[in-house]
Design a protein around this motif. Structure first.
Motif, PDB file in Angstrom:
ATOM      1  N   ARG A 245       1.005   4.102  -2.993  1.00 56.38           N
ATOM      2  CA  ARG A 245       0.830   5.539  -2.758  1.00 56.38           C
ATOM      3  C   ARG A 245       1.954   6.327  -3.434  1.00 56.38           C
TER       4      ARG A 245
ATOM      5  N   ASP B  50      -2.326  11.386  -7.203  1.00 53.65           N
ATOM      6  CA  ASP B  50      -3.617  10.787  -7.562  1.00 53.65           C
ATOM      7  C   ASP B  50      -3.939   9.537  -6.750  1.00 53.65           C
ATOM      8  N   SER B  51      -3.083   9.171  -5.816  1.00 52.72           N
ATOM      9  CA  SER B  51      -3.347   7.966  -5.029  1.00 52.72           C
ATOM     10  C   SER B  51      -4.625   8.093  -4.212  1.00 52.72           C
ATOM     11  N   GLN B  52      -5.025   9.324  -3.889  1.00 52.09           N
ATOM     12  CA  GLN B  52      -6.254   9.529  -3.114  1.00 52.09           C
ATOM     13  C   GLN B  52      -7.515   9.268  -3.930  1.00 52.09           C
ATOM     14  N   LEU B  53      -7.366   9.081  -5.242  1.00 50.93           N
ATOM     15  CA  LEU B  53      -8.527   8.809  -6.087  1.00 50.93           C
ATOM     16  C   LEU B  53      -8.992   7.361  -5.987  1.00 50.93           C
TER      17      LEU B  53
ATOM     18  N   LYS C  47      -4.763  15.569  -9.300  1.00 51.64           N
ATOM     19  CA  LYS C  47      -4.765  16.204  -7.984  1.00 51.64           C
ATOM     20  C   LYS C  47      -3.510  17.030  -7.737  1.00 51.64           C
TER      21      LYS C  47
ATOM     22  N   ASP D  11      -9.223   3.407  -3.885  1.00 44.82           N
ATOM     23  CA  ASP D  11      -9.247   2.676  -2.625  1.00 44.82           C
ATOM     24  C   ASP D  11      -7.977   1.827  -2.581  1.00 44.82           C
TER      25      ASP D  11
ATOM     26  N   LYS E 139       0.830  -1.214   0.000  1.00 37.84           N
ATOM     27  CA  LYS E 139       0.000   0.000   0.000  1.00 37.84           C
ATOM     28  C   LYS E 139       0.859   1.257   0.000  1.00 37.84           C
TER      29      LYS E 139
END
Length: 300
Positions: free
Chosen positions: A63, A69-72, A254, A74, A59
């Motif tokens: 990230r 853009d990792s927050q886009l 982002k 799950d 994980k």
């Protein structure tokens, strides 16, 4: 899925990491023209994924791979999918299997998982959107090919290749990981598992050096930032793209204007990361892997 496979022996990749060289004669004659050097050998080992160990390490690397853009996505669901697919791909570690991965490599069947895994559907939408907005000499081909191949009902079978490593990892660890994955894919196909791909879509990262806004001051209305040429976080990407039917880089959705300054690291120029993808036909994939192995060997 068919029966699970595991490697008979976890792969042991011994190499010298030039970042851990230590001077032996520093306390002796500083005027000496030649100094003895002690080189520390670091043994990197390749392991199958273990869902009880590798979730957090994978994980964290995901990230890093998707950056802003990792927050886009799950990432927890994506990490679960990767570590549960434990017969395809590898983690690279030092000392012990129980440690976090320093690098990882895997391939996911996008069509196979799109209906049952929402995170894969998210990835497909994202990759199609970024391909359409990609830049580079082959952007038109990439913008057309990726959405067509990933469309529902497409007869193509696209394998999404995800690979990342810590920034100070030596490139020599990469070829063995790719070669292992090719062998595992061949074995999976023999077992009638869904890994008979027509194309591979490799997601990676690149960056450009840009003038920091901290130094622009009153000049901000006079001219745009001086953007330098494309650079690669993974040097082998430059070789692999030669075997791609299309490739291109894309801005992160982002990304903020402050990123270049936050990653400036006391340099005159800031670093502006961007995404990068390569579309490789399946019959050229093994040759591409061979090319990066040769490239890494000649560059070391």
């Amino acid at each position: 899925m068919g029966k699970k496979r595991s490697r008979d022996v976890d792969q042991d990749v011994a190499m010298t990491d030039p970042t851990v060289e230590k001077k032996a004669g520093a306390d002796e004659d500083d005027s000496s023209d030649e100094e003895d050097m002690d080189i520390v050998n670091v043994d990197f080992e390749l392991f199958n994924y273990d869902s009880t160990i590798d979730f957090h390490g994978v994980k964290s690397l995901l990230r890093q791979l998707f950056d802003a853009d990792s927050q886009l996505f799950d990432l927890s669901a994506l990490s679960d999918l990767i570590v549960e697919q434990n017969t395809i791909g590898s983690t690279c570690k030092v000392d012990d299997k129980a440690n976090d991965a320093y690098a990882f490599l895997t391939v996911l069947n996008l069509q196979e998982h799109r209906a049952k895994k929402p995170v894969v559907a998210q990835l497909i939408d994202y990759l199609c959107d970024r391909a359409k907005k990609s830049q580079g000499e082959e952007k038109e081909t990439l913008a057309t090919a990726v959405p067509e191949l990933l469309a529902e009902g497409s007869k193509a079978c696209v394998g999404l290749v995800l690979a990342e490593r810590l920034l100070n990892m030596p490139a020599e660890v990469i070829p063995p990981m790719w070669r292992c994955m090719i062998d595992e894919i061949e074995a999976a196909v023999e077992d009638k598992e869904p890994y008979e791909f027509t194309h591979y879509l490799v997601v990676s990262r690149t960056y450009r050096e840009v003038e920091s806004s901290l130094d622009m001051g009153e000049r901000k209305n006079k001219k745009a930032r001086d953007e330098k040429g494309l650079q690669y976080f993974h040097p082998e990407d430059e070789e692999m793209r030669k075997h791609a039917v299309a490739s291109g880089w894309y801005e992160y959705t982002k990304e903020s204007e402050s990123v270049a300054d936050s990653k400036r690291a006391f340099q005159e120029l800031g670093v502006k990361p961007a995404g990068f993808m390569m579309l490789i036909e399946a019959d050229k994939f093994e040759k591409a892997v061979g090319a990066i192995a040769e490239y890494v060997g000649s560059a070391s």
